[in-house]
Design a protein around this motif. Structure first.
Motif, PDB file in Angstrom:
ATOM      1  N   ARG A 153       0.809  -1.219   0.000  1.00 42.76           N
ATOM      2  CA  ARG A 153       0.000   0.000   0.000  1.00 42.76           C
ATOM      3  C   ARG A 153       0.848   1.278   0.000  1.00 42.76           C
ATOM      4  O   ARG A 153       0.364   2.342  -0.381  1.00 42.76           O
ATOM      5  CB  ARG A 153      -0.926   0.002   1.219  1.00 42.76           C
ATOM      6  N   TYR A 154       2.084   1.174   0.438  1.00 46.69           N
ATOM      7  CA  TYR A 154       2.948   2.351   0.540  1.00 46.69           C
ATOM      8  C   TYR A 154       3.862   2.530  -0.679  1.00 46.69           C
ATOM      9  O   TYR A 154       4.615   3.507  -0.735  1.00 46.69           O
ATOM     10  CB  TYR A 154       3.829   2.246   1.789  1.00 46.69           C
ATOM     11  N   LEU A 155       3.836   1.601  -1.618  1.00 48.97           N
ATOM     12  CA  LEU A 155       4.864   1.578  -2.661  1.00 48.97           C
ATOM     13  C   LEU A 155       4.346   1.935  -4.040  1.00 48.97           C
ATOM     14  O   LEU A 155       5.048   1.748  -5.034  1.00 48.97           O
ATOM     15  CB  LEU A 155       5.524   0.191  -2.689  1.00 48.97           C
ATOM     16  N   GLY A 156       3.146   2.461  -4.136  1.00 48.44           N
ATOM     17  CA  GLY A 156       2.591   2.822  -5.434  1.00 48.44           C
ATOM     18  C   GLY A 156       3.454   3.829  -6.176  1.00 48.44           C
ATOM     19  O   GLY A 156       3.851   4.857  -5.630  1.00 48.44           O
ATOM     20  N   GLY A 157       3.764   3.523  -7.436  1.00 46.37           N
ATOM     21  CA  GLY A 157       4.534   4.422  -8.290  1.00 46.37           C
ATOM     22  C   GLY A 157       6.001   4.540  -7.941  1.00 46.37           C
ATOM     23  O   GLY A 157       6.716   5.362  -8.520  1.00 46.37           O
ATOM     24  N   ARG A 158       6.499   3.711  -7.007  1.00 41.80           N
ATOM     25  CA  ARG A 158       7.881   3.842  -6.541  1.00 41.80           C
ATOM     26  C   ARG A 158       8.803   2.801  -7.186  1.00 41.80           C
ATOM     27  O   ARG A 158       8.374   1.711  -7.575  1.00 41.80           O
ATOM     28  CB  ARG A 158       7.947   3.695  -5.016  1.00 41.80           C
ATOM     29  N   GLN A 159      10.080   3.171  -7.244  1.00 40.68           N
ATOM     30  CA  GLN A 159      11.130   2.228  -7.629  1.00 40.68           C
ATOM     31  C   GLN A 159      11.632   1.570  -6.348  1.00 40.68           C
ATOM     32  O   GLN A 159      12.100   2.250  -5.434  1.00 40.68           O
ATOM     33  CB  GLN A 159      12.260   2.951  -8.348  1.00 40.68           C
ATOM     34  N   VAL A 160      11.556   0.234  -6.278  1.00 41.26           N
ATOM     35  CA  VAL A 160      11.712  -0.484  -5.013  1.00 41.26           C
ATOM     36  C   VAL A 160      12.859  -1.486  -5.102  1.00 41.26           C
ATOM     37  O   VAL A 160      13.038  -2.167  -6.118  1.00 41.26           O
ATOM     38  CB  VAL A 160      10.401  -1.228  -4.649  1.00 41.26           C
ATOM     39  N   LEU A 161      13.603  -1.586  -4.006  1.00 40.68           N
ATOM     40  CA  LEU A 161      14.627  -2.614  -3.828  1.00 40.68           C
ATOM     41  C   LEU A 161      14.142  -3.579  -2.753  1.00 40.68           C
ATOM     42  O   LEU A 161      13.807  -3.161  -1.648  1.00 40.68           O
ATOM     43  CB  LEU A 161      15.954  -1.988  -3.399  1.00 40.68           C
ATOM     44  N   ASP A 162      14.103  -4.861  -3.088  1.00 44.05           N
ATOM     45  CA  ASP A 162      13.656  -5.908  -2.157  1.00 44.05           C
ATOM     46  C   ASP A 162      14.843  -6.826  -1.879  1.00 44.05           C
ATOM     47  O   ASP A 162      15.197  -7.668  -2.713  1.00 44.05           O
ATOM     48  CB  ASP A 162      12.493  -6.682  -2.778  1.00 44.05           C
ATOM     49  N   LEU A 163      15.455  -6.659  -0.701  1.00 43.66           N
ATOM     50  CA  LEU A 163      16.625  -7.463  -0.341  1.00 43.66           C
ATOM     51  C   LEU A 163      16.207  -8.694   0.455  1.00 43.66           C
ATOM     52  O   LEU A 163      15.308  -8.621   1.294  1.00 43.66           O
ATOM     53  CB  LEU A 163      17.601  -6.635   0.481  1.00 43.66           C
ATOM     54  N   PHE A 164      16.915  -9.802   0.206  1.00 50.65           N
ATOM     55  CA  PHE A 164      16.596 -11.096   0.812  1.00 50.65           C
ATOM     56  C   PHE A 164      15.171 -11.496   0.385  1.00 50.65           C
ATOM     57  O   PHE A 164      14.323 -11.832   1.200  1.00 50.65           O
ATOM     58  CB  PHE A 164      16.708 -11.046   2.344  1.00 50.65           C
ATOM     59  N   CYS A 165      14.951 -11.493  -0.922  1.00 55.26           N
ATOM     60  CA  CYS A 165      13.601 -11.575  -1.480  1.00 55.26           C
ATOM     61  C   CYS A 165      13.032 -12.985  -1.500  1.00 55.26           C
ATOM     62  O   CYS A 165      11.835 -13.166  -1.708  1.00 55.26           O
ATOM     63  CB  CYS A 165      13.591 -11.003  -2.887  1.00 55.26           C
ATOM     64  N   TYR A 166      13.859 -14.012  -1.319  1.00 58.31           N
ATOM     65  CA  TYR A 166      13.455 -15.420  -1.404  1.00 58.31           C
ATOM     66  C   TYR A 166      12.673 -15.659  -2.708  1.00 58.31           C
ATOM     67  O   TYR A 166      13.194 -15.397  -3.785  1.00 58.31           O
ATOM     68  CB  TYR A 166      12.682 -15.849  -0.161  1.00 58.31           C
ATOM     69  N   SER A 167      11.429 -16.131  -2.627  1.00 59.04           N
ATOM     70  CA  SER A 167      10.702 -16.497  -3.853  1.00 59.04           C
ATOM     71  C   SER A 167       9.837 -15.365  -4.386  1.00 59.04           C
ATOM     72  O   SER A 167       8.976 -15.594  -5.235  1.00 59.04           O
ATOM     73  CB  SER A 167       9.846 -17.738  -3.601  1.00 59.04           C
ATOM     74  N   GLY A 168      10.057 -14.134  -3.897  1.00 57.49           N
ATOM     75  CA  GLY A 168       9.461 -12.966  -4.524  1.00 57.49           C
ATOM     76  C   GLY A 168       8.179 -12.449  -3.914  1.00 57.49           C
ATOM     77  O   GLY A 168       7.485 -11.628  -4.540  1.00 57.49           O
ATOM     78  N   GLY A 169       7.841 -12.856  -2.697  1.00 58.34           N
ATOM     79  CA  GLY A 169       6.566 -12.465  -2.109  1.00 58.34           C
ATOM     80  C   GLY A 169       6.371 -10.968  -1.992  1.00 58.34           C
ATOM     81  O   GLY A 169       5.359 -10.411  -2.453  1.00 58.34           O
ATOM     82  N   PHE A 170       7.314 -10.260  -1.365  1.00 59.21           N
ATOM     83  CA  PHE A 170       7.187  -8.809  -1.221  1.00 59.21           C
ATOM     84  C   PHE A 170       7.241  -8.126  -2.596  1.00 59.21           C
ATOM     85  O   PHE A 170       6.479  -7.186  -2.863  1.00 59.21           O
ATOM     86  CB  PHE A 170       8.298  -8.253  -0.332  1.00 59.21           C
ATOM     87  N   SER A 171       8.125  -8.591  -3.472  1.00 56.04           N
ATOM     88  CA  SER A 171       8.299  -7.956  -4.787  1.00 56.04           C
ATOM     89  C   SER A 171       7.042  -8.042  -5.626  1.00 56.04           C
ATOM     90  O   SER A 171       6.565  -7.042  -6.183  1.00 56.04           O
ATOM     91  CB  SER A 171       9.460  -8.623  -5.533  1.00 56.04           C
ATOM     92  N   LEU A 172       6.480  -9.238  -5.745  1.00 56.68           N
ATOM     93  CA  LEU A 172       5.317  -9.432  -6.604  1.00 56.68           C
ATOM     94  C   LEU A 172       4.084  -8.744  -6.039  1.00 56.68           C
ATOM     95  O   LEU A 172       3.268  -8.193  -6.789  1.00 56.68           O
ATOM     96  CB  LEU A 172       5.063 -10.925  -6.805  1.00 56.68           C
ATOM     97  N   THR A 173       3.945  -8.762  -4.711  1.00 60.57           N
ATOM     98  CA  THR A 173       2.808  -8.084  -4.097  1.00 60.57           C
ATOM     99  C   THR A 173       2.916  -6.580  -4.292  1.00 60.57           C
ATOM    100  O   THR A 173       1.915  -5.893  -4.564  1.00 60.57           O
ATOM    101  CB  THR A 173       2.714  -8.419  -2.599  1.00 60.57           C
ATOM    102  N   ALA A 174       4.120  -6.030  -4.165  1.00 60.25           N
ATOM    103  CA  ALA A 174       4.317  -4.591  -4.383  1.00 60.25           C
ATOM    104  C   ALA A 174       3.970  -4.205  -5.813  1.00 60.25           C
ATOM    105  O   ALA A 174       3.364  -3.150  -6.062  1.00 60.25           O
ATOM    106  CB  ALA A 174       5.753  -4.215  -4.061  1.00 60.25           C
ATOM    107  N   SER A 175       4.329  -5.048  -6.760  1.00 61.04           N
ATOM    108  CA  SER A 175       4.054  -4.754  -8.161  1.00 61.04           C
ATOM    109  C   SER A 175       2.582  -4.888  -8.495  1.00 61.04           C
ATOM    110  O   SER A 175       1.961  -3.959  -9.022  1.00 61.04           O
ATOM    111  CB  SER A 175       4.877  -5.686  -9.056  1.00 61.04           C
ATOM    112  N   ARG A 176       2.006  -6.051  -8.191  1.00 54.79           N
ATOM    113  CA  ARG A 176       0.640  -6.334  -8.620  1.00 54.79           C
ATOM    114  C   ARG A 176      -0.399  -5.587  -7.775  1.00 54.79           C
ATOM    115  O   ARG A 176      -1.352  -5.018  -8.310  1.00 54.79           O
ATOM    116  CB  ARG A 176       0.399  -7.844  -8.539  1.00 54.79           C
TER     117      ARG A 176
END
Length: 486
Positions: free
Chosen positions: A308-331
């Motif tokens: 909810r806080y990452l709309g329109g932002r360029q994001v770095l996801d460290l220690f991302c494992y299988s992409g949970g935070f990354s994909l949720t931030a995008s979609r």
């Protein structure tokens, strides 16, 4: 009648509210199924935590054991005046000598006990709405559900049983049967981390093959060398009065128990990955060699809150494992672009596959060391508008908390330096020995050293299927702070 979780012959249970001072051995007394074979007598002035229903009895609190028992047997915990306190299971191979399960003298640790506790835990998840057939959830969470050492996670129709104690390891066969009867899963897989097995004296056998190859399985085993962050960490204790060896003064340790067979224990092994849904996204999960039990279920609601806080932002996801935070931030958060980094080639491959599975094209995953990646970005003058930090556990005991806090400080300080003014920092700790107060103080020092304001917008913990026991505060381990950096 189903088989019992104890091997004693069925006989009338003694009244244990007031323990007789009769010195006759337990082998001469009548012992009912699930009732005590021996008494664990506490040292003077050591009973208070256990009257308060804390489930861990360390060797330093024990004065003596009266009666004969093997590691894994049911015992009664009594005060120095021999007054009944609680009933548990003994393991002299561990510094955590007795795990307590009931404070009712009339309740045995038999089939009915385990069945009812599991039913109660599963019912809670249903009430929480965590029972969707295609989703994943933690059904049983150890001390928080009154079942110390037992974790059960469900991935769609498949169960993973994580064994975190010798008490559970010796009952694994019957617990698998109980779970099969109650939940009718497609399969049940049993796992036990090597570090926990060593600490508990569990002999492991039969780790099964994975959806990945031998090299990836080896990497996963290396990731699991130390106890999982979700198994609560005991407070540091000193050796017994006799000093030295574990269990000193507690009597001889029996021979090693039968090996715990890991891998598929019931049903048909999934051919490849198991697929789950979370917040409308699909993820592939490796039940046999994935980190934890295959997925970081504890961050479920934090992934959604972060997005909810990452709309329109360029994001770095460290220690991302299988992409949970990354994909949720995008979609779900409409982040403009996300870069996910993880040290594991296996995790990065899985994250890329999950991105493709969900048709997400603005997320990129790379393999690399998290600390090194931050330093390289800083040297190159790279900046981000959002940074997510979800590192592995940095400490396994309170004795090394200072070292852990230094690592968290370094990680967060460079992350803050990479953030544009007004950027969002999501920083997590799964180290149970690091308190919320410790973590917040670490962020205060980061703000001071960087000369930038850090505003904490949300302080979060694990998802509700990982409840916290009020009488076992160690069951709270995950901290997730969502911050704005000025």
């Amino acid at each position: 009648m189903g088989r019992r979780l104890e091997t004693e012959h069925v006989r009338p249970a003694p009244n244990m509210n007031s323990i007789s001072s009769d010195s006759s051995s337990t082998t001469e007394r009548e012992v009912a199924v699930g009732f005590a074979r021996a008494l664990v007598v506490l040292k003077p002035r050591k009973a208070t935590p256990f009257y308060a229903r804390h489930p861990w009895v360390f060797d330093s609190a024990v004065d003596r054991i009266e009666g004969e028992c093997a590691d894994g047997d049911v015992v009664d915990l009594v005060s120095e005046k021999r007054k009944f306190i609680a009933r548990g299971i003994i393991n002299r191979r561990s510094r955590l000598t007795v795990r307590l399960y009931t404070w009712k003298s009339s309740q045995g640790l038999d089939d009915d006990f385990w069945r009812q506790r599991i039913e109660r835990a599963v019912m809670l998840r249903s009430q929480l709405g965590y029972d969707q057939p295609t989703a994943a959830a933690r059904l049983v969470y150890s001390e928080a559900d009154g079942l110390s050492g037992l974790v059960v996670d469900r991935y769609a129709g498949h169960l993973v049983v994580q064994v975190n104690s010798l008490a559970v390891a010796l009952r694994a066969n019957r617990l698998v049967e109980l779970l099969t009867d109650q939940l009718a899963p497609d399969s049940i897989t049993v796992r036990c981390d090597a570090g926990i097995a060593k600490a508990e004296g569990i002999v492991l056998s039969g780790r099964a093959s994975s959806a990945f190859g031998a090299e990836e399985i080896s990497a996963a085993q290396q990731d699991a060398e130390e106890p999982d962050a979700e198994e609560p960490e005991p407070a540091p204790i000193q050796g017994g009065e006799n000093g030295g060896e574990l269990g000193a003064g507690l009597g001889p340790c029996p021979l090693a128990p039968s090996p715990l067979v890991e891998g598929l224990r019931w049903g048909r092994q999934p051919s490849g990955l198991v697929f789950i849904e979370e917040h409308g996204l699909r993820y592939g999960v490796d039940l046999l060699a994935g980190q934890k039990t295959g997925f970081y279920l504890d961050q479920r609601e934090n992934r959604l809150a972060t997005a909810r806080y990452l709309g329109g932002r360029q994001v770095l996801d460290l220690f991302c494992y299988s992409g949970g935070f990354s994909l949720t931030a995008s979609r779900l958060g409409a982040a403009r672009e996300v870069l996910g980094i993880d040290t594991s080639d296996r995790a990065v491959a899985l994250a890329r596959a999950n991105a493709e599975l969900n048709g997400v094209t603005n997320v990129r995953f790379e393999q690399g060391d998290g600390f090194q990646a931050l330093d390289e970005f800083l040297s190159a003058g790279r900046r981000f508008e959002g940074v997510v930090l979800d590192p592995p556990k940095f400490t396994r005991s309170r004795q090394s908390v200072d070292d852990a806090l230094r690592a968290y400080h370094r990680l967060n300080r460079v992350a803050v330096d990479l953030l544009e003014p007004g950027g969002i920092l999501v920083t997590c700790s799964c180290s149970g020995s690091v308190s919320r107060e410790d973590f917040l103080q670490m962020l205060a020092v980061v703000a001071q050293k960087c000369g930038r304001d850090i505003q904490v917008l949300e302080q979060r913990g694990a998802s509700p299927d990982h409840p916290v026991s009020a009488t076992c505060p160690e069951s709270e381990y995950l901290k997730c702070f969502i911050c704005r950096v000025g």
